[in-house]
Design a protein around this motif. Structure first.
Motif, PDB file in Angstrom:
ATOM      1  N   SER A  52       0.819  -1.216   0.000  1.00  0.00           N
ATOM      2  CA  SER A  52       0.000   0.000   0.000  1.00  0.00           C
ATOM      3  C   SER A  52       0.852   1.266   0.000  1.00  0.00           C
ATOM      4  N   ASP A  53       2.146   1.131   0.295  1.00  0.00           N
ATOM      5  CA  ASP A  53       3.077   2.260   0.210  1.00  0.00           C
ATOM      6  C   ASP A  53       3.732   2.356  -1.168  1.00  0.00           C
ATOM      7  N   GLY A  54       3.351   1.453  -2.072  1.00  0.00           N
ATOM      8  CA  GLY A  54       3.950   1.397  -3.393  1.00  0.00           C
ATOM      9  C   GLY A  54       3.258   2.307  -4.395  1.00  0.00           C
ATOM     10  N   LEU A  55       3.689   2.194  -5.624  1.00  0.00           N
ATOM     11  CA  LEU A  55       3.215   3.032  -6.722  1.00  0.00           C
ATOM     12  C   LEU A  55       2.483   2.165  -7.734  1.00  0.00           C
ATOM     13  N   VAL A  56       1.276   2.608  -8.125  1.00  0.00           N
ATOM     14  CA  VAL A  56       0.491   1.902  -9.134  1.00  0.00           C
ATOM     15  C   VAL A  56       0.648   2.633 -10.467  1.00  0.00           C
ATOM     16  N   MET A  57       1.007   1.869 -11.493  1.00  0.00           N
ATOM     17  CA  MET A  57       1.148   2.393 -12.852  1.00  0.00           C
ATOM     18  C   MET A  57       0.400   1.447 -13.780  1.00  0.00           C
ATOM     19  N   GLY A  58      -0.789   1.856 -14.199  1.00  0.00           N
ATOM     20  CA  GLY A  58      -1.613   0.934 -14.978  1.00  0.00           C
ATOM     21  C   GLY A  58      -1.969  -0.253 -14.117  1.00  0.00           C
ATOM     22  N   HIS A  59      -1.741  -1.459 -14.613  1.00  0.00           N
ATOM     23  CA  HIS A  59      -2.055  -2.678 -13.862  1.00  0.00           C
ATOM     24  C   HIS A  59      -0.853  -3.218 -13.095  1.00  0.00           C
ATOM     25  N   VAL A  60       0.102  -2.340 -12.780  1.00  0.00           N
ATOM     26  CA  VAL A  60       1.333  -2.763 -12.116  1.00  0.00           C
ATOM     27  C   VAL A  60       1.471  -2.053 -10.770  1.00  0.00           C
ATOM     28  N   ILE A  61       1.789  -2.834  -9.731  1.00  0.00           N
ATOM     29  CA  ILE A  61       2.145  -2.267  -8.427  1.00  0.00           C
ATOM     30  C   ILE A  61       3.652  -2.430  -8.266  1.00  0.00           C
ATOM     31  N   GLU A  62       4.304  -1.346  -7.887  1.00  0.00           N
ATOM     32  CA  GLU A  62       5.738  -1.374  -7.646  1.00  0.00           C
ATOM     33  C   GLU A  62       5.988  -1.312  -6.151  1.00  0.00           C
ATOM     34  N   CYS A  63       6.718  -2.282  -5.635  1.00  0.00           N
ATOM     35  CA  CYS A  63       7.051  -2.327  -4.214  1.00  0.00           C
ATOM     36  C   CYS A  63       7.925  -1.122  -3.858  1.00  0.00           C
ATOM     37  N   PRO A  64       7.649  -0.475  -2.721  1.00  0.00           N
ATOM     38  CA  PRO A  64       8.410   0.716  -2.359  1.00  0.00           C
ATOM     39  C   PRO A  64       9.842   0.444  -1.900  1.00  0.00           C
ATOM     40  N   LYS A  65      10.175  -0.803  -1.582  1.00  0.00           N
ATOM     41  CA  LYS A  65      11.509  -1.069  -1.036  1.00  0.00           C
ATOM     42  C   LYS A  65      12.564  -1.337  -2.113  1.00  0.00           C
ATOM     43  N   HIS A  66      12.323  -2.310  -2.981  1.00  0.00           N
ATOM     44  CA  HIS A  66      13.328  -2.675  -3.981  1.00  0.00           C
ATOM     45  C   HIS A  66      12.812  -2.556  -5.407  1.00  0.00           C
ATOM     46  N   ASN A  67      11.668  -1.925  -5.599  1.00  0.00           N
ATOM     47  CA  ASN A  67      11.102  -1.657  -6.920  1.00  0.00           C
ATOM     48  C   ASN A  67      10.704  -2.904  -7.704  1.00  0.00           C
ATOM     49  N   GLY A  68      10.487  -4.019  -7.013  1.00  0.00           N
ATOM     50  CA  GLY A  68       9.925  -5.185  -7.679  1.00  0.00           C
ATOM     51  C   GLY A  68       8.505  -4.860  -8.116  1.00  0.00           C
ATOM     52  N   ARG A  69       8.045  -5.499  -9.182  1.00  0.00           N
ATOM     53  CA  ARG A  69       6.723  -5.175  -9.717  1.00  0.00           C
ATOM     54  C   ARG A  69       5.891  -6.434  -9.924  1.00  0.00           C
ATOM     55  N   PHE A  70       4.577  -6.270  -9.679  1.00  0.00           N
ATOM     56  CA  PHE A  70       3.599  -7.339  -9.877  1.00  0.00           C
ATOM     57  C   PHE A  70       2.460  -6.810 -10.740  1.00  0.00           C
ATOM     58  N   ASP A  71       1.833  -7.709 -11.499  1.00  0.00           N
ATOM     59  CA  ASP A  71       0.597  -7.386 -12.204  1.00  0.00           C
ATOM     60  C   ASP A  71      -0.534  -7.565 -11.198  1.00  0.00           C
ATOM     61  N   VAL A  72      -1.321  -6.520 -10.947  1.00  0.00           N
ATOM     62  CA  VAL A  72      -2.373  -6.591  -9.922  1.00  0.00           C
ATOM     63  C   VAL A  72      -3.522  -7.505 -10.339  1.00  0.00           C
ATOM     64  N   ARG A  73      -3.641  -7.805 -11.634  1.00  0.00           N
ATOM     65  CA  ARG A  73      -4.746  -8.648 -12.107  1.00  0.00           C
ATOM     66  C   ARG A  73      -4.552 -10.111 -11.736  1.00  0.00           C
ATOM     67  N   ASP A  74      -3.316 -10.597 -11.753  1.00  0.00           N
ATOM     68  CA  ASP A  74      -3.098 -12.020 -11.482  1.00  0.00           C
ATOM     69  C   ASP A  74      -1.941 -12.287 -10.515  1.00  0.00           C
ATOM     70  N   GLY A  75      -1.252 -11.232 -10.059  1.00  0.00           N
ATOM     71  CA  GLY A  75      -0.193 -11.374  -9.073  1.00  0.00           C
ATOM     72  C   GLY A  75       1.150 -11.822  -9.601  1.00  0.00           C
ATOM     73  N   ARG A  76       1.263 -11.991 -10.924  1.00  0.00           N
ATOM     74  CA  ARG A  76       2.546 -12.499 -11.433  1.00  0.00           C
ATOM     75  C   ARG A  76       3.649 -11.463 -11.298  1.00  0.00           C
ATOM     76  N   PRO A  77       4.843 -11.926 -10.930  1.00  0.00           N
ATOM     77  CA  PRO A  77       5.988 -11.019 -10.806  1.00  0.00           C
ATOM     78  C   PRO A  77       6.441 -10.569 -12.191  1.00  0.00           C
ATOM     79  N   LEU A  78       6.817  -9.288 -12.290  1.00  0.00           N
ATOM     80  CA  LEU A  78       7.194  -8.726 -13.585  1.00  0.00           C
ATOM     81  C   LEU A  78       8.670  -8.377 -13.698  1.00  0.00           C
ATOM     82  N   CYS A  79       9.354  -8.194 -12.578  1.00  0.00           N
ATOM     83  CA  CYS A  79      10.786  -7.903 -12.649  1.00  0.00           C
ATOM     84  C   CYS A  79      11.444  -8.202 -11.303  1.00  0.00           C
ATOM     85  N   ALA A  80      12.756  -8.391 -11.365  1.00  0.00           N
ATOM     86  CA  ALA A  80      13.549  -8.655 -10.160  1.00  0.00           C
ATOM     87  C   ALA A  80      13.466  -7.444  -9.233  1.00  0.00           C
TER      88      ALA A  80
END
Length: 102
Positions: A52-80
């Motif tokens: 909830s402290d992260g950034l939403v860009m389209g259907h992607v949530i970016e973790c605020p700590k290490h900038n890992g990203r997930f697709d909010v529609r299905d939870g799949r990881p998008l980057c290291a």
């Protein structure tokens, strides 16, 4: 047994944003994208940081700590550094309220 939880008013969350919802000792993240709602576990699978402290860009949530990203529609990881899928939950809007199924 699954149940629908009343998490928040739809108007409480802006488009392309995320909010935290706690229930029964569990933290969830609720997203609003293009007037659709999505829900997932509230903690990043990498370092257990609040999404909830992260950034939403389209259907992607970016973790605020290490900038890992997930697709909010299905939870799949998008980057290291995230590599483990984020658990997602069905979500819907009824009567102006956001409901999630857990």
């Amino acid at each position: 047994m699954t149940q629908w939880l009343d998490a928040a008013a739809f108007d409480e969350i802006e488009d392309e944003d995320v909010m935290r919802f706690d229930h029964g000792g569990h933290t969830y993240a609720i997203y609003r994208v293009e007037d659709n709602v999505y829900a997932s576990d509230g903690l990043c699978t990498h370092e257990h940081v609040q999404l909830s402290d992260g950034l939403v860009m389209g259907h992607v949530i970016e973790c605020p700590k290490h900038n890992g990203r997930f697709d909010v529609r299905d939870g799949r990881p998008l980057c290291a550094p995230v590599c483990e899928k984020l658990k997602t939950y069905p979500a819907k809007v009824e009567g102006g309220r956001i409901l999630i199924e857990v």
